[in-house]
Design a protein around this motif. Structure first.
Motif, PDB file in Angstrom:
ATOM      1  N   GLU A   7      32.704  48.509  32.074  1.00 21.70           N
ATOM      2  CA  GLU A   7      31.426  48.365  32.766  1.00 21.70           C
ATOM      3  C   GLU A   7      30.466  47.455  31.999  1.00 21.70           C
ATOM      4  OE1 GLU A   7      27.987  51.183  34.854  1.00 21.70           O
ATOM      5  OE2 GLU A   7      29.397  52.024  33.414  1.00 21.70           O
ATOM      6  N   ARG A   8      30.394  47.567  30.685  1.00 23.79           N
ATOM      7  CA  ARG A   8      29.438  46.794  29.896  1.00 23.79           C
ATOM      8  C   ARG A   8      30.094  46.002  28.764  1.00 23.79           C
ATOM      9  NH1 ARG A   8      24.027  47.938  30.607  1.00 23.79           N
ATOM     10  NH2 ARG A   8      23.606  49.609  32.106  1.00 23.79           N
ATOM     11  N   GLY A   9      31.388  45.843  28.815  1.00 23.51           N
ATOM     12  CA  GLY A   9      32.063  45.084  27.777  1.00 23.51           C
ATOM     13  C   GLY A   9      33.513  44.888  28.138  1.00 23.51           C
ATOM     14  N   ALA A  10      34.263  44.314  27.211  1.00 21.06           N
ATOM     15  CA  ALA A  10      35.679  44.049  27.413  1.00 21.06           C
ATOM     16  C   ALA A  10      36.375  44.093  26.066  1.00 21.06           C
ATOM     17  CB  ALA A  10      35.895  42.699  28.095  1.00 21.06           C
ATOM     18  N   ALA A  11      37.689  44.244  26.104  1.00 16.77           N
ATOM     19  CA  ALA A  11      38.512  44.301  24.895  1.00 16.77           C
ATOM     20  C   ALA A  11      39.679  43.345  25.048  1.00 16.77           C
ATOM     21  CB  ALA A  11      39.018  45.717  24.637  1.00 16.77           C
ATOM     22  N   VAL A  12      39.983  42.625  23.961  1.00 19.73           N
ATOM     23  CA  VAL A  12      41.088  41.671  23.934  1.00 19.73           C
ATOM     24  C   VAL A  12      42.276  42.345  23.256  1.00 19.73           C
ATOM     25  CG1 VAL A  12      41.836  39.384  23.170  1.00 19.73           C
ATOM     26  CG2 VAL A  12      39.443  39.764  23.803  1.00 19.73           C
TER      27      VAL A  12
END
Length: 530
Positions: free
Chosen positions: A327-332
């Protein structure tokens, strides 16, 4: 779940249409049936990834004329709106330091015209997808709605005729350029719940996901469902003892999926579960499950009251890493499914739509682009930074630049966007990126920006603006060249360059009788029996 699908054209009607096409003297329709020779652009788009990679086009058929772009939007008002934009070439010269003059852009530079506008569904349109180009100078358009239907259309890639703009009456000042080759092909009803995600990984396949926890694979030749992947329904967690919801009414559904560039693997994220699922497309079976660690969710901005579910998943263009959006970020994540870095907007805001972009230039860096609640398009470098001193925290990806936002006078959320790469659009051998954004207030905006990571890094400063954590705001890039107010609350958007050629028999649409787009597939058993 009903596994049957409603064919868009009956067998008898399809045979009559093919018979009419065979009697036509036009030789251009033969490659659409035989398909032995493929253009370079079709091969490049056919092996794309479901993260909607940047489309590449050389512009209009006339090298010195304007460039035509077809824009399609869906809205909460159930309307499907097709818009044609005529862009002069002198506007496609990116000016990274000209964002201060965005509000003074003349409204008459880019000419907009309506190609179609109608109520496509009985409920709000939630997603749409545009197929790669075919040999017949057309593309397939698929729209998904909360009414459990998938509508399929055939959209021409020929630029509109300039002399026929005012032939049809209009209630607004926008001209109407209707193309008779734009046709409705019917509806698919093989899902039992609202459609959540659509994608054309190749010109012959349509992947669709819905809230019934299924991912269906349809063939564009006859729109037959080839396979259906069923994801497990998540167990209810943390529900109060007095909850009277019936069985099967817990939050469920596939939020998004991503297909590997090799088209042999697929990732999916769903509602009500903090997991990522890996699927083997060769067998249609589950290949693995990845549970999101609590520490990872905290670092990407998920609080203890958040669902922690993945909202979107994307593969990089080389297939060596993937990105899970929250919702408020992402992960690689690396190819070994281990988290490598996190992506957090600053200041913190909600993320809506995301794309993976490979920038031009010598290095060809992978860029993660996302639209935000505060009206910005953020560009993050996917390259994994160096590990920080605290090994418990993942490093953060660098935000290279931003487009829009308060620096450009835009505060409303950008619900969806698309990026087109225009090769040699300025006539100087340089590529230009055309960014098409759609806001919930009904505004469709066109931006230009350089297709080089060096130019993005050297964008215009933000006059020393500071965020809440004391860091500087990202640099501003892009130039606003046009704005169109549609009057609808836009939910999804798709765009492509109108670089096809008009057909001599476009008035009767005979060349659209050939619905096949994948010549490598054998006919179905029902067709062989006939």
């Amino acid at each position: 779940m009903a596994s049957a699908t409603v064919p868009v054209i009956g067998k008898r009607k399809r045979q009559d249409a093919v018979g009419k096409a065979s009697k036509s003297k036009k030789p251009a329709s033969e490659p659409a049936v035989n398909g032995k020779k493929k253009s370079a652009a079709a091969k490049q788009d056919g092996a794309g990834v479901p993260s909607k990679p940047v489309a590449t086009a050389s512009g209009s058929p006339q090298d010195d004329g304007p460039i035509f772009v077809q824009i399609v939007t869906g809205s909460y008002e159930r309307t499907l709106h097709g818009i044609s934009a005529c862009i002069p070439r002198h506007l496609l010269q990116p000016q990274p330091h000209a964002h201060e003059s965005t509000q003074e852009t003349p409204a008459t530079e880019v000419a907009f015209s309506d190609t179609f506008l109608f109520a496509a569904h009985s409920s709000s349109i939630r997603c749409l997808a545009v197929s790669p180009p075919t040999e017949a100078d057309k593309r397939f358009l698929a729209t998904g709605s909360s009414d459990e239907r998938i509508n399929v259309y055939s959209v021409s890639t020929a630029p509109p005729k300039q002399e026929g703009k005012l032939a049809l009456p209009s209630l607004t000042a926008t001209a109407v350029t209707e193309n008779p080759r734009n046709r409705s092909l019917g509806s698919l009803i093989h899902h039992d719940r609202a459609i959540t995600c659509l994608d054309f990984p190749a010109k012959g396949k349509l992947f669709s996901a819905a809230e019934d926890n299924t991912i269906a694979i349809s063939r564009t030749r006859d729109w037959t469902v080839l396979s259906s992947i069923k994801a497990p329904i998540p167990k209810a967690q943390g529900r109060p003892s007095g909850d009277t919801a019936g069985p099967g009414e817990t939050p469920a559904g596939v939020n998004g999926f991503a297909i590997h560039p090799s088209q042999k693997l697929m990732l999916s994220v769903g509602r009500g579960e903090r997991t990522l699922r890996l699927w083997n497309l060769m067998t249609g079976k589950k290949a693995g499950v990845l549970n999101f660690d609590r520490s990872l969710l905290v670092q990407v901005g998920e609080s203890k009251y958040s669902s922690g579910e993945g909202r979107q998943v994307l593969w990089t263009t080389d297939g060596e890493a993937y990105i899970v959006g929250f919702e408020r970020g992402a992960a690689v994540f690396g190819i070994d499914s281990k988290p490598k870095a996190i992506i957090r907007p600053s200041p913190s805001t909600k993320l809506h739509q995301s794309r993976v972009l490979r920038m031009g230039g010598e290095d060809g860096s992978e860029i993660f682009t996302t639209s935000t609640e505060d009206g910005r398009i953020l560009f993050f470098d996917v390259a994994v930074p160096e590990q920080s001193e605290d090994e418990t925290k993942l490093p953060s990806c660098t935000c290279l630049a931003q487009l829009g936002g308060q620096a450009a006078g835009i505060s409303g959320r950008i619900k969806d966007f698309d990026i087109l790469r225009l090769g040699d659009a300025d006539g100087k051998g340089r590529s230009t990126l055309l960014v098409v954004t759609a806001s919930s207030d009904g505004a469709v905006r066109l931006w230009t920006m350089p297709d080089a990571i060096e130019a993005v890094k050297s964008g215009s400063p933000t006059n020393g603006e500071k965020t809440n954590d004391g860091t500087s705001s990202p640099r501003q890039v892009g130039t606003l060249i046009a704005t169109l107010e549609t009057g609808s609350r836009i939910t999804c958007l798709g765009a492509f360059v109108l670089d096809g050629k008009a057909s001599a028999d476009a008035s009767n649409g005979q060349d659209d009788a050939n619905l096949g787009a994948d010549e490598d597939l054998a006919p179905s058993e029902s067709e062989e029996s006939e």
